[in-house]
Design a protein around this motif. Sequence first.
Motif, PDB file in Angstrom:
ATOM      1  N   TYR A  76      34.373  47.749  48.781  1.00 29.92           N
ATOM      2  CA  TYR A  76      35.969  47.011  48.309  1.00 29.92           C
ATOM      3  C   TYR A  76      36.454  47.984  47.202  1.00 29.92           C
ATOM      4  O   TYR A  76      35.701  48.726  46.362  1.00 29.92           O
ATOM      5  CB  TYR A  76      35.777  45.813  47.569  1.00 29.92           C
ATOM      6  N   GLU A 112      41.660  46.813  48.907  1.00 28.53           N
ATOM      7  CA  GLU A 112      41.427  47.185  50.258  1.00 28.53           C
ATOM      8  C   GLU A 112      39.552  47.161  50.732  1.00 28.53           C
ATOM      9  O   GLU A 112      38.996  46.907  49.748  1.00 28.53           O
ATOM     10  CB  GLU A 112      41.413  48.909  50.166  1.00 28.53           C
ATOM     11  N   TRP A 137      39.528  49.268  58.645  1.00 30.15           N
ATOM     12  CA  TRP A 137      39.904  49.577  57.283  1.00 30.15           C
ATOM     13  C   TRP A 137      41.165  48.704  56.983  1.00 30.15           C
ATOM     14  O   TRP A 137      42.462  49.045  57.707  1.00 30.15           O
ATOM     15  CB  TRP A 137      39.955  50.814  56.875  1.00 30.15           C
ATOM     16  N   SER A 168      39.671  48.199  44.574  1.00 31.54           N
ATOM     17  CA  SER A 168      40.775  47.409  43.873  1.00 31.54           C
ATOM     18  C   SER A 168      41.770  48.306  43.007  1.00 31.54           C
ATOM     19  O   SER A 168      41.020  49.183  42.184  1.00 31.54           O
ATOM     20  CB  SER A 168      40.556  46.165  43.218  1.00 31.54           C
ATOM     21  N   HIS A 177      44.180  46.263  54.185  1.00 28.67           N
ATOM     22  CA  HIS A 177      44.490  45.983  52.604  1.00 28.67           C
ATOM     23  C   HIS A 177      45.257  44.848  52.622  1.00 28.67           C
ATOM     24  O   HIS A 177      46.080  44.398  53.783  1.00 28.67           O
ATOM     25  CB  HIS A 177      44.869  47.275  52.028  1.00 28.67           C
ATOM     26  N   PRO A 202      49.930  45.985  54.991  1.00 30.05           N
ATOM     27  CA  PRO A 202      48.994  44.905  54.200  1.00 30.05           C
ATOM     28  C   PRO A 202      48.876  43.398  55.335  1.00 30.05           C
ATOM     29  O   PRO A 202      49.789  43.184  55.752  1.00 30.05           O
ATOM     30  CB  PRO A 202      49.873  44.627  53.131  1.00 30.05           C
ATOM     31  N   VAL A 216      46.592  46.282  44.733  1.00 29.43           N
ATOM     32  CA  VAL A 216      46.294  46.500  46.127  1.00 29.43           C
ATOM     33  C   VAL A 216      44.854  46.365  46.352  1.00 29.43           C
ATOM     34  O   VAL A 216      44.076  47.312  45.725  1.00 29.43           O
ATOM     35  CB  VAL A 216      46.608  48.065  46.503  1.00 29.43           C
TER      36      VAL A 216
END
Length: 457
Positions: free
Chosen positions: A364, A379, A204, A366, A206, A401, A377
């Motif tokens: 996804y 992910e 996972w 957002s 981002h 990030p 952001v």
Amino acid sequence: MSLTPEQPEAVASHPYAIADPKRVPAQRYYSADFARLEKEKLWPHVWQVACRLEDIPEVGDYIEYEINDQSILVVRESEPGPGAGPEAASASGIKAYYNACRHRATALGNGSGTFHGRQIVCPYHGWRWDLNGESTYVFASERGFTPACLDKENLRLREVQVGTWGGMVFVNMDPQAPPLEQYLDGIAKVLDPIAFDRMRVRWWRHVILPCNWKMAQEAFLEAYHIMQAHPSLSMGAADDDYNLEATVGSFECFEEGHAHSRPPTSTEAPVKGMSRADYFIQFNNALYFGTDAFTTEREIFVQQGLLERDIPDEEFIPKFFEALYAHAQGAGIPLPPPVTDTQGYGHIFPNLTFLPGYGTNIIYRSRPNGDDPESCVFEVWAVQIPGADAGEPERPELEGPVPVEEWPQIFREDFRNVIGQQKGVRGAGIDDLIMSERYEAMIINNHRTIDRYLGRD
């Protein structure tokens, strides 16, 4: 209710509303006024994924979800009741609260962690609540506060609606919003056979992208860009040598903003001059090295075993799935039967998109990065159905990030394009973005659903 992209809608009266579904005003991607409308009329009223069930496996575990200036704590409040199935067992006993002490609004949790002793304790003055949100302790209560201040109901933590589907926890800040089951009804029936609820997180990550949240999401709502943006997937083919009709089928769009792609009707390989078997093999390899998510070591292992045998091209793909299911059975991997009425390439409004593999998925999400309309952001979850020897799932850790240049190749290609798009929409020569009703139907449906939310009183 499903819709076709061509269905007309009444033109909304808010700024930068869409009058023609084939044209999206550029200001929707950078206007501070438009972002404020979304903050006021979209995000507080729509179901959105806050976390995955693996994030809160034990009683007392919590994770924080932030959207705009709102912070929500999702908490495992209790063990599931006896006799509950896997999904129901995971879903029961989950609460979501606004992340603010009822005394002086101190945040009660940050990031993720565990409320030990099944008590939520304010770090400022020590006020406490049980996991069900009921006040259990106020320091110096009788000496310092009037009885009216200590009303139990008034001191309860303020709840947010919560629901689960597909191994994910959804929240909705609107107490009048319909339940999640109703909201997801059409798209859930389509996607349930893919068995999202059996999948667990492999990784996972981002990234903070300098673009609007919609711009980032839309890169994954169409496959029209593959020929140019992803040469490893198009095998270098261009123009008429790349058969887009063999890649994506028609789109089914739902009134709630959800959508998915039906399987393509073309039986040809997407690249002219290649057999379907050759394209299939190279496509799997490209996604393995380019994403480490869609195709994994499991599928490459099966594919490599077949390549060591002399299998005719026309038999290779059926043999691959036969070998994959045999491998899965031996490893205790509960793969679902093949799905025939969807590719599983789908979208849950407003900001969740799926790209399916073979018992795998790329998910996804957002969302706005604070109040900046030109930052988001973004992910990515790589999920997979585990084998029998996987044991209990561990709580996933969010990486990042992660800088754009450190992502696998295919993600880098997409991220660079959306960054370039955001730069472009500011140009004086751009009034609107032109959309294809055939290939970009999911994007069109997303925008017109946003307009329905923004047009509400």
